[in-house]
Design a protein around this motif. Structure first.
Motif, PDB file in Angstrom:
ATOM      1  N   HIS A 216     -24.734   9.390  11.846  1.00 53.45           N
ATOM      2  CA  HIS A 216     -24.030   9.842  10.644  1.00 53.45           C
ATOM      3  C   HIS A 216     -25.007  10.509   9.692  1.00 53.45           C
ATOM      4  O   HIS A 216     -26.206  10.224   9.703  1.00 53.45           O
ATOM      5  N   LEU A 217     -24.482  11.378   8.842  1.00 55.21           N
ATOM      6  CA  LEU A 217     -25.277  11.988   7.787  1.00 55.21           C
ATOM      7  C   LEU A 217     -25.129  11.261   6.462  1.00 55.21           C
ATOM      8  O   LEU A 217     -26.010  11.353   5.599  1.00 55.21           O
TER       9      LEU A 217
ATOM     10  N   GLU B 149     -14.950   9.314   1.967  1.00 53.55           N
ATOM     11  CA  GLU B 149     -15.868  10.065   1.114  1.00 53.55           C
ATOM     12  C   GLU B 149     -17.141  10.428   1.870  1.00 53.55           C
ATOM     13  O   GLU B 149     -17.658  11.547   1.739  1.00 53.55           O
ATOM     14  N   CYS B 150     -17.644   9.514   2.670  1.00 56.05           N
ATOM     15  CA  CYS B 150     -18.816   9.819   3.499  1.00 56.05           C
ATOM     16  C   CYS B 150     -18.524  10.970   4.457  1.00 56.05           C
ATOM     17  O   CYS B 150     -19.345  11.881   4.632  1.00 56.05           O
ATOM     18  N   THR B 151     -17.350  10.942   5.051  1.00 57.12           N
ATOM     19  CA  THR B 151     -16.956  12.007   5.978  1.00 57.12           C
ATOM     20  C   THR B 151     -16.829  13.339   5.248  1.00 57.12           C
ATOM     21  O   THR B 151     -17.265  14.390   5.757  1.00 57.12           O
ATOM     22  N   ARG B 152     -16.237  13.318   4.059  1.00 55.97           N
ATOM     23  CA  ARG B 152     -16.086  14.551   3.266  1.00 55.97           C
ATOM     24  C   ARG B 152     -17.442  15.160   2.952  1.00 55.97           C
ATOM     25  O   ARG B 152     -17.655  16.375   3.131  1.00 55.97           O
TER      26      ARG B 152
ATOM     27  N   ALA C 107     -24.093   1.111  -2.078  1.00 48.45           N
ATOM     28  CA  ALA C 107     -24.207   2.526  -2.433  1.00 48.45           C
ATOM     29  C   ALA C 107     -23.782   3.385  -1.262  1.00 48.45           C
ATOM     30  O   ALA C 107     -23.684   2.917  -0.119  1.00 48.45           O
ATOM     31  N   LEU C 108     -23.540   4.652  -1.550  1.00 48.67           N
ATOM     32  CA  LEU C 108     -23.399   5.675  -0.526  1.00 48.67           C
ATOM     33  C   LEU C 108     -24.735   6.407  -0.442  1.00 48.67           C
ATOM     34  O   LEU C 108     -25.356   6.698  -1.465  1.00 48.67           O
ATOM     35  N   THR C 109     -25.180   6.713   0.748  1.00 48.97           N
ATOM     36  CA  THR C 109     -26.456   7.394   0.888  1.00 48.97           C
ATOM     37  C   THR C 109     -26.444   8.395   2.016  1.00 48.97           C
ATOM     38  O   THR C 109     -25.758   8.210   3.026  1.00 48.97           O
ATOM     39  N   LEU C 110     -27.184   9.486   1.822  1.00 49.05           N
ATOM     40  CA  LEU C 110     -27.517  10.335   2.955  1.00 49.05           C
ATOM     41  C   LEU C 110     -28.445   9.539   3.865  1.00 49.05           C
ATOM     42  O   LEU C 110     -29.290   8.780   3.390  1.00 49.05           O
ATOM     43  N   THR C 111     -28.284   9.686   5.150  1.00 50.20           N
ATOM     44  CA  THR C 111     -29.098   8.952   6.106  1.00 50.20           C
ATOM     45  C   THR C 111     -30.463   9.620   6.285  1.00 50.20           C
ATOM     46  O   THR C 111     -30.699  10.736   5.801  1.00 50.20           O
TER      47      THR C 111
ATOM     48  N   LEU D 185     -22.264  18.921   4.146  1.00 50.56           N
ATOM     49  CA  LEU D 185     -23.662  19.069   4.561  1.00 50.56           C
ATOM     50  C   LEU D 185     -23.786  19.829   5.880  1.00 50.56           C
ATOM     51  O   LEU D 185     -24.758  20.550   6.093  1.00 50.56           O
ATOM     52  N   ASN D 186     -22.813  19.657   6.754  1.00 53.81           N
ATOM     53  CA  ASN D 186     -22.821  20.409   8.006  1.00 53.81           C
ATOM     54  C   ASN D 186     -22.503  21.883   7.775  1.00 53.81           C
ATOM     55  O   ASN D 186     -23.033  22.762   8.469  1.00 53.81           O
TER      56      ASN D 186
END
Length: 252
Positions: A159-160, A119-122, A190-194, A127-128
């Motif tokens: 990572h983003l 999910e982070c990769t997706r 949690a999942l977060t934007l870096t 975002l890219n």
């Protein structure tokens, strides 16, 4: 209102959080209009927190914004909450703005994905493909931005988007904000934007009202720029503005 500058960061102080939210919304609206003069669409990242309420209400009331040309993202999401939980940041933002306005597209970060890394990769891929033009954010009591608490913040993160564990002060803030009744209900991950994902946006608008944020605002403006106080990174951004009210600005 009075304004000052700390390093590259513009700081605007207002008497009340309502005035702060309205002023920030007007500035964001003007930036949207300006960007859409030269771009077909723009990409925006939103924070989900009670500190954003006045800003989001004012932005939602602005009838000059061409929402159909805006792609929306949000910056973090709890892991493991039920899909209908009001504390889920996706649900907060659906209620406050995403379902209320006719966005071109809204891209949700799924904290309940069976494979969090995937999910982070997706989301990072999205975002890219659609780099952020505007980030609308806050600062946590421990100076986190998104869910980049001091112990996981990395100004040079490769990572983003990533999975993080939440520190105790961050989790307690969710109780302080009345989002959860007791600490035990607050998710631990949690999942977060870096940090790099946030600060690479062309423009950052940061809304931080309330007396519980006074220490965080002080640290943001006066501590050494580094991961111990993640929000200090805002002082290095060329187009970032911090909006505070009298309560959150009490120490500056």
């Amino acid at each position: 209102m009075n304004a000052t500058q700390i390093d590259k960061l513009i700081v605007r102080k207002y008497a009340t959080r309502l005035a702060m939210g309205q002023a920030a919304a007007q500035a964001v609206s003007e930036r949207i209009t300006d960007l859409l003069q030269s771009k077909d669409t723009i990409n925006m990242i939103f924070a989900a927190a009670p500190s954003q309420n006045e800003f989001l209400e004012a932005l939602r009331s602005d009838n000059t914004i061409d929402w159909k040309r805006i792609n929306a993202f949000h910056m973090d999401e709890y892991v493991g909450l039920p899909e209908d939980a009001p504390q889920r940041f996706a649900n907060f933002l659906k209620l406050k703005i995403f379902d209320a306005m006719p966005f071109r597209a809204v891209h949700y970060l799924n904290g309940n994905a069976p494979d969090p890394a995937a999910e982070c990769t997706r989301y990072e891929t999205l975002l890219n493909k659609m780099p952020a033009d505007i980030v609308c954010m806050g600062i946590g009591e421990n100076t986190h931005i998104a869910f980049n608490d001091p112990h996981v913040a990395d100004f040079n993160d490769t990572h983003l988007v990533k999975v993080v564990d939440l520190d105790m002060e961050c989790r307690q803030q969710q109780v302080n904000d009345a989002c959860f009744a007791v600490l035990e209900q607050v998710p631990t991950h949690a999942l977060t934007l870096t940090v790099p994902a946030l600060v690479r946006a062309a423009y950052i608008f940061c809304m931080v009202p309330g007396e519980k944020k006074a220490n965080a605002v002080y640290h943001t403006l006066h501590e050494h720029i580094g991961e111990r106080y993640p929000s200090t990174i805002l002082r290095t951004h060329g187009n970032a503005t911090l909006y505070v009210d009298a309560d959150s600005a009490a120490r500056i």
